[in-house]
Scaffold this motif. Structure first.
Motif, short mmCIF file in Angstrom:
data_model
loop_
_atom_site.label_atom_id
_atom_site.label_comp_id
_atom_site.label_asym_id
_atom_site.label_seq_id
_atom_site.Cartn_x
_atom_site.Cartn_y
_atom_site.Cartn_z
N GLY A 324 0.79 -1.21 0.00
CA GLY A 324 0.00 0.00 0.00
C GLY A 324 0.83 1.27 0.00
N ILE A 325 0.18 2.37 0.33
CA ILE A 325 0.84 3.68 0.33
C ILE A 325 1.98 3.71 1.33
N LEU A 326 1.80 3.05 2.47
CA LEU A 326 2.83 3.07 3.52
C LEU A 326 4.15 2.51 3.01
N GLY A 327 4.11 1.34 2.39
CA GLY A 327 5.34 0.74 1.88
C GLY A 327 5.92 1.50 0.71
N ALA A 328 5.05 1.98 -0.19
CA ALA A 328 5.52 2.71 -1.37
C ALA A 328 6.22 4.00 -0.98
#
Length: 406
Positions: A324-328
């Protein structure tokens, strides 16, 4: 195992275990969680490296101060590993998550207990490994899938993975050639040796017909040339390189067009071999789990079921689906910090100039290639391993710069 050897052996062991395929395996078998002897061997190699690092360095629970780059490296690795807990392919995800933590531990051990000479020994060892692989692939060709016909590789390695490894080797070799005469740590081979190795790896890279890897290697070489000289010499080098590139384009335009077209139809070229269809489907699924993603390795199964392609075929897309956005965002911050920290390194000493140029070239080359393949945004592969080696490389260079400043 001496201090001069263990970083090379550990890094190459992980690369061979993860990326060298000794048998053909259907795509759906990789997400099914079925462990054949080669999968068990891969797990065993990672376990041996983890045990070696634990026994040799005896890690403690004492909290240490770390810089931003190291913190982001830890954050990225823990996000990848943590996302395995809610993956629909739990067995595969847990293994991949554990492998990421081993790669993190290896990179951190190199940064804390190694030196710049160790990094260059790793680079030279990797070059020898890939050069030997090219020669093996020429002398002992293995059966290929129909979709890979006419593309060079070795063993049962997919040409895209072979191209990624060869692109890294080409950038490293070009870096040592461009840095001839400059002060740096690590082994030094004669100029003709680097030229022969570059010819072998460069020929192997072109023979894989992996367009993204070729583009990445070109980006890396251009960065090396740009960072090698300053002032007027930089302009002169740029002019000469431009003339050479124009001459190549004018005299070999048909061959270049044929290479990038690869005999494929206009429809397939327009969709980047169905990549645009895959990316479109990814952004349809993304709103379902935008913050944390579907879990590590989920992209392989989701795309395989719907489109027939495994993985995101783009590092950022792959991470958005898996973490998701967190990892990206963490991944993007890690790459940006590598580039910014390296750019700020002092240019006052030739040793820093060589390491600075090679770090920038290798990082940007892998980023360019990551537009077409997910390696840099996926766990337990050559790009992931080199990402954490680069983090260690930057930290060691900064440490040396600060030490000399004092």
């Amino acid at each position: 195992m001496s201090t001069r050897v263990w970083p090379v052996v550990c890094v190459l062991a992980l690369v061979v275990a993860s990326d060298f395929k000794f048998r053909l395996r259907a795509n759906d078998q990789s997400v099914a969680g079925n462990a054949d002897p080669f999968v068990l061997l891969e797990i065993a190699v990672y376990a041996l490296v983890a045990c070696f690092l634990f026994v040799k360095f005896r890690p403690t629970t004492r909290v240490r101060r770390v810089n931003v780059l190291t913190f982001l490296g830890f954050a990225y690795a823990f996000i990848l590993a943590g996302s395995a807990l809610y993956s629909p392919y739990l067995s595969l995800a847990l293994v991949r998550g554990a492998q990421v933590l081993v790669i993190l531990a290896l990179g951190r051990s190199i940064a804390r207990h190694g030196n710049l000479a160790d990094i260059h020994r790793i680079a030279h060892g990797f070059i020898l490994l890939i050069t030997g692989s090219v020669l093996f692939g020429v002398l002992v060709p293995f059966p290929q899938l129909r979709t890979q016909a006419g593309r060079f590789t070795w063993l049962h390695v997919h040409p895209v993975q072979a191209g990624e490894m060869l692109a890294i080797a080409v950038v490293l070799l070009a870096g040592y050639l461009v840095a001839t005469g400059l002060d740096r740590a690590g082994p030094r081979w004669r100029l003709p040796v680097y030229l022969v190795l570059l010819a072998i790896c460069g020929g192997g890279l072109l023979a894989t017909k992996t367009r993204g890897a070729v583009i990445g290697a070109i980006v890396g070489v251009l960065v090396l040339v740009w960072t090698r000289w300053r002032g007027q010499r930089k302009v002169e080098a740029g002019v000469v390189l431009s003339v050479v590139l124009i001459a190549i384009a004018l005299t070999s335009s048909a061959a270049i067009e044929s290479f990038f077209a690869r005999g494929e139809s206009l429809d397939r070229l327009a969709s980047l071999n169905s990549r645009t269809d895959l990316w479109g489907y990814a952004f349809e699924l993304f709103p379902q789990h935008p913050l944390y993603g579907f879990g590590l390795t989920a992209s392989r199964g989701l795309f395989l079921d719907s489109i027939g392609l495994g993985g995101g075929h783009n590092a950022l897309v792959n991470l958005l689906m898996d973490t998701g956005i967190l990892g990206a965002l963490t991944w993007l911050a890690l790459l940006a910090t590598i580039l910014l920290t390296t750019t700020r390194l002092s240019r006052s000493r030739p040793g820093f100039q060589v390491d600075r140029g090679m770090i920038l070239a290798l990082t940007l080359a892998m980023i360019a290639n990551s537009v077409f393949t997910e390696g840099l945004g996926a766990p337990a592969n050559v790009a992931c391993t080199w990402l954490f080696v680069i983090v260690a490389w930057v930290n060691l260079t900064v440490k040396r710069a600060e030490g000399e400043r004092l």
